[in-house]
Design a protein around this motif. Structure first.
Motif, PDB file in Angstrom:
ATOM      1  N   LEU A  55     -48.727 -16.458 -44.191  1.00  0.00           N
ATOM      2  CA  LEU A  55     -47.597 -15.722 -43.620  1.00  0.00           C
ATOM      3  C   LEU A  55     -47.748 -15.704 -42.111  1.00  0.00           C
ATOM      4  CD1 LEU A  55     -45.094 -13.882 -44.170  1.00  0.00           C
ATOM      5  CD2 LEU A  55     -46.681 -11.959 -44.053  1.00  0.00           C
ATOM      6  N   LEU A  63     -43.131 -17.886 -44.423  1.00  0.00           N
ATOM      7  CA  LEU A  63     -44.071 -17.836 -45.531  1.00  0.00           C
ATOM      8  C   LEU A  63     -44.157 -19.202 -46.193  1.00  0.00           C
ATOM      9  CD1 LEU A  63     -45.851 -16.148 -47.496  1.00  0.00           C
ATOM     10  CD2 LEU A  63     -43.766 -15.732 -48.815  1.00  0.00           C
ATOM     11  N   SER A  80     -46.212 -20.649 -49.488  1.00  0.00           N
ATOM     12  CA  SER A  80     -46.928 -20.026 -50.583  1.00  0.00           C
ATOM     13  C   SER A  80     -46.836 -20.837 -51.872  1.00  0.00           C
ATOM     14  CB  SER A  80     -46.322 -18.634 -50.806  1.00  0.00           C
ATOM     15  OG  SER A  80     -46.844 -18.033 -51.940  1.00  0.00           O
ATOM     16  N   THR A 132     -41.729 -14.318 -53.769  1.00  0.00           N
ATOM     17  CA  THR A 132     -41.765 -14.410 -52.311  1.00  0.00           C
ATOM     18  C   THR A 132     -40.418 -14.046 -51.692  1.00  0.00           C
ATOM     19  OG1 THR A 132     -41.340 -16.796 -52.368  1.00  0.00           O
ATOM     20  CG2 THR A 132     -43.642 -16.094 -52.282  1.00  0.00           C
TER      21      THR A 132
END
Length: 105
Positions: A53, A65, A67, A74
């Motif tokens: 992040l 972000l 991920s 998210t």
């Protein structure tokens, strides 16, 4: 100890995975390369998910972000601005790596 046995030790495998991760991040060009490096490293450490992040530098900016968490989560996390109350983020902001250098300034 045989080389194969040494390389199979968990701490050695994790050290190699960390080194490979740093090398891959340095060479990553498109966002997909960065995401793939994260996913591979998460797998090497037997993590179910991994997230990076980047907090905005301005008050009106949006966090970025990257991920391996499910996108449904998210999206919810960012929509609700959970990064503001997330204790992991708070702890990371208070940590001073590099001999006490404050990375926020």
């Amino acid at each position: 100890m045989a080389a194969a046995d040494y390389l199979a030790r968990p701490q050695v495998a994790q050290c190699i995975a960390s080194s490979n991760f740093i090398d891959r991040l340095a060479a990553a060009e498109p966002l997909q390369d960065f995401s793939r490096a994260m996913a591979d490293t998460a797998a090497a450490f037997e993590l179910s998910c991994f997230a990076y992040l980047a907090l905005p530098r301005t008050k009106n900016g949006k966090p970025r972000l990257i991920s391996t968490y499910p996108s449904r989560w998210t999206t919810h996390y960012l929509r609700k601005n959970y990064q503001i109350i997330d204790p992991v983020i708070g702890n990371a902001l208070e940590t001073r790596p590099c001999g006490g250098t404050d990375i926020r300034h």
